[in-house]
Every structure is written in structure tokens, then in C-alpha cells.
Motif scaffolding. Structure first.
Motif, mmCIF file in Angstrom:
data_model
loop_
_atom_site.group_PDB
_atom_site.id
_atom_site.type_symbol
_atom_site.label_atom_id
_atom_site.label_comp_id
_atom_site.label_asym_id
_atom_site.label_seq_id
_atom_site.Cartn_x
_atom_site.Cartn_y
_atom_site.Cartn_z
ATOM 1 N N UNK A 262 13.608 38.617 49.493
ATOM 2 C CA UNK A 262 12.456 37.954 50.087
ATOM 3 C C UNK A 262 11.240 38.020 49.192
ATOM 4 N N UNK A 263 10.529 36.915 49.088
ATOM 5 C CA UNK A 263 9.317 36.843 48.285
ATOM 6 C C UNK A 263 8.556 35.570 48.617
ATOM 7 N N UNK A 264 8.197 34.811 47.582
ATOM 8 C CA UNK A 264 7.469 33.563 47.792
ATOM 9 C C UNK A 264 7.993 32.500 46.839
ATOM 10 N N UNK A 265 7.655 31.241 47.144
ATOM 11 C CA UNK A 265 8.112 30.125 46.321
ATOM 12 C C UNK A 265 7.456 30.175 44.953
ATOM 13 N N UNK A 266 8.177 29.658 43.965
ATOM 14 C CA UNK A 266 7.691 29.677 42.585
ATOM 15 C C UNK A 266 7.337 28.289 42.065
#
Length: 397
Positions: A262-266
Motif C-alpha cells: 500500500x502506498x500512493x499513485x506514481x
């Protein structure tokens, strides 16, 4: 006991819990001086839940100087703080960044402190009642940021050495004492020097340590995350993620061997929360994406019994840091990716559900964080530990 409500469109599950816990109240434990990085849960001697919150607490020395020192706090099943163990020594400044409960009930915490004017990694072993059994500082390490379980009494910890290069080590407990061993790690040339943080996941079946690494540019801007499979001899094999995620903050593995990060869009200016799934064939696919503008995932857990993946973070924020956002937690079917439930805590004074852990009986314990402006930068402010029901509902949040 399962309870359901009609949300105006359909009947949805509101909660599930054992019969004896139907009327058990939810709680929150707030402390404006305490910043929680990670929360873990165990079963106490009375059969109830015991929670361990690791982070840092603002204290003042004899000369009136304020600083943050590493802290581990024990919280009982009613939300009462039973004990607080603060780091002591000549230079106690620093923070605990991860915590785990061992199979024998002892608690392992790792982090970073200032020792003799420089950063150093540390590990501390506590009894369930908060007594320090052993504590070690490792001069070759500048700090530990995350752990992954190897077996019931051993964990692999990820940190950095004095040169800023990624470092792996095993930390185990035996006879109330800690044992440390640095592991070999051979990343591709120049790869380790550009990594800002890394999240480990260990596969016992293949004896492989997976590292989700977060690189950055010379200007300090985040680049898309990269994944390495690290074998016992330290050899690292890159697994393409195809620029589908950056700033990975948490990862988990299901019982089929698939990885979730899980993280954020690049690929967008206004980031969205992203979960990717890396299957056994080692191809990366987007499992979930949403929460724009400015959203990210902070924690994930896989439930082997229900095959449900749960994730938390922040959504609909004013900027990428999460400032002004709404904390959320959601459950997904791990096979299909279908969102089973979602809770956005719109009335919460906190902005991020930074860490959570499943409880043995029902629901979760979570650590909420405020996000504050500090000049041109943002940082985490005060934290709150809270008991959540099976769909993320929390008292007063």
C-alpha cells in the motif's frame, strides 16, 4: 453476533463480535505528547486484549529543553494506559518505529536514537508488563524502521548503516536476551544509496525476504517504488512494479504467496491511494486505487481465515502529506479485489489512521495521527489509540 444496517441502497454489515462482547464499549486513549508509529495486540493472562503502542513522547529535561524520546506503552482492553516505558541514558532522544509481540508474550521494539552525538539503531525486549528484559544499541546501524516476522522469536529488521546504505539484520530473543546478526544484502549498483525507506515481507515457504524500496531523486522527490526478492545469500532480484506505486508504507502476504503493498499513485500530480498485488508469477497489478485528491495507504493486514485484506490511510486531503484529510479503513476480498466495507471517519480531529492491528476476538485497535504544519514542512502531531469494531467504527472519532 452479526449486525446489519440499511444504508439507503442496500443492507451492509455493521459489526460482528462474540456474544459475550456485544455490549463491550469502544474506547480511545489520547495523549497530546505521544506520537504513535505502530500498534500491536496480544492476549493477556486474563484472556482479554493487551495493546502495545510504540513511538515517541515529548519530554523536558532538567534545563527546560524539550525533545522526543522513544516510548513503548501498554494499554488494556478498556483503553487504560497500564504502563509507559521510556528510553533512558545519556542521549535518549529518538523514536521507536516498529513493535511486535513474540510467541512467548514478550514484546520487541526497534527504532532510532541519538548515541554519542550520532544516530544509532536500537532494539528493546520487554516483558508483557513493561519491564525491560534487554536493550541493545547497534553502532553499525543508523536506525531501524520496520520489521517482518521470521518465526515466533525472530524478526528481520530493515535500517541503514553509517554510509546511508540499506541494512538487513535478524533480531531474536532467547532466555530474555536479544541476539543480533547482520544479513548479507547485494542490491544492484547504486540502488541502495538512493533509497529513503524500505518495507520487508518474509516468505517462510520460499525463504525469501521481499523488500519494497522507496527511492528518491537528488532533489529529494519520491520516485516509483521498486521490489527486490532477497535470497539467503544476500542476492537481490528485481521484480518489476511498472511504476504503479510509490511511497510504499506497508505490505502483507496472503496464504497463496501473493504480496500486497500500500502506498500512493506514481503517475498523477494529485496522488491517489494505491494497493498493488504481486502474484506468485511475480507480475504486479493494481488491486485498489481511489480516494482522490491526495490519498495514500498507511497500513495493510491480511486475514487468512476470512481471506480479507484490510487497509487504512487518509483520503480527500489538501495536499500529499495528508493535511486536512479524512482517515479511513476498508476491507477487500483478497481474491476478487471487491471492496466489502469502508469507513471514513469524517468527524475525527485526526487526519490519518496510521497503524492498526486485528484483535483476537473481533475488530481492530488503531493508531490515529494528526498532521500539522511546521513552517514549510508538515509533520505528525498528537496521536490517539482507539478500539475499532469489525467495520472500523470508533467511539468519538
Amino acid at each position: 453476533v452479526y449486525t446489519y444496517v440499511f444504508d439507503g441502497k442496500q443492507v451492509v454489515k455493521e459489526d460482528e463480535r462474540p456474544l459475550l462482547a456485544v455490549n463491550e464499549p469502544q474506547w480511545k486513549a489520547e495523549d497530546s505528547s505521544f506520537i504513535i508509529e505502530k500498534i500491536a495486540a496480544a492476549t493477556g493472562t486474563d484472556g482479554g486484549n493487551v495493546f502495545y503502542a510504540a513511538g515517541r513522547q515529548k519530554v523536558t529535561d532538567a534545563n527546560g529543553n524539550a525533545y522526543f524520546c522513544p516510548v513503548l506503552r501498554g494499554i488494556d482492553n478498556a483503553g487504560a494506559v497500564r504502563w509507559t516505558s521510556r528510553s533512558t541514558g545519556i542521549s535518549p532522544e529518538g523514536s521507536a518505529y516498529d513493535v511486535a509481540v513474540l510467541d512467548d508474550g514478550f514484546v520487541l521494539a526497534v527504532g532510532q536514537r541519538i548515541q554519542d552525538g550520532r544516530y544509532a539503531g536500537f532494539a528493546e525486549l520487554y516483558t508483557p508488563d513493561g519491564t525491560l528484559a534487554d536493550g541493545k544499541t547497534y553502532s553499525e546501524c543508523a536506525g531501524f524502521g520496520a520489521m517482518t516476522r521470521l518465526d515466533g522469536l525472530s524478526y528481520a529488521a530493515v535500517g541503514f548503516d553509517d554510509a546511508g546504505m540499506l541494512l538487513l539484520a535478524t533480531i531474536s530473543a532467547a532466555k530474555n536476551a536479544l541476539h543480533y546478526r547482520r544479513l548479507p544484502l547485494h542490491l544492484p549498483p547504486n540502488a541502495a544509496g538512493t533509497i529513503a525507506s524500505a518495507i520487508p515481507v518474509y516468505s517462510a515457504a520460499s525463504k525469501t525476504l521481499f523488500l519494497f524500496c522507496n527511492p528518491y531523486t537528488e532533489e529529494g522527490l519520491p520516485l516509483p517504488s521498486v521490489l527486490y526478492a532477497v535470497y539467503e545469500d544476500g542476492r537481490a532480484e528485481a521484480i518489476p512494479l511498472n511504476n504503479k506505486i510509490r511511497s510504499v508504507a506497508a505490505a502483507a502476504q496472503d496464504n497463496s504467496g501473493a504480496l500486497y503493498a500500500g502506498g500512493e499513485s506514481a503517475d498523477t500530480e494529485k496522488s491517489e491511494a494505491v494497493i498493488i498485488k504481486v502474484g506468485a508469477e511475480r507480475s504486479a497489478d493494481v488491486f485498489y486505487r481511489g480516494g482522490a485528491p491526495f490519498s495514500y495507504i498507511a497500513a495493510v493486514h491480511f486475514n487468512a481465515q476470512s481471506r480479507e485484506l484490510t487497509a487504512s490511510g487518509v483520503c480527500r486531503a489538501e495536499e500529499g502529506s495528508g493535511l486536512g484529510g479524512v482517515p479511513f479503513i476498508a476491507g477487500f476480498d483478497a481474491h476478487s479485489g471487491v471492496q466489502l466495507w469502508r469507513r471514513e471517519l469524517t468527524g475525527s480531529p485526526y487526519r490519518l489512521l496510521k497503524s492498526f492491528t486485528p484483535c483476537a476476538d473481533y475488530g481492530f485497535a488503531g493508531a490515529f495521527a494528526s498532521i500539522v504544519r511546521n513552517g514549510p514542512e508538515t509533520d505528525f502531531g498528537s496521536s490517539c489509540a482507539a478500539r475499532l469494531n469489525a467495520t472500523g467504527q470508533a467511539a468519538g472519532l
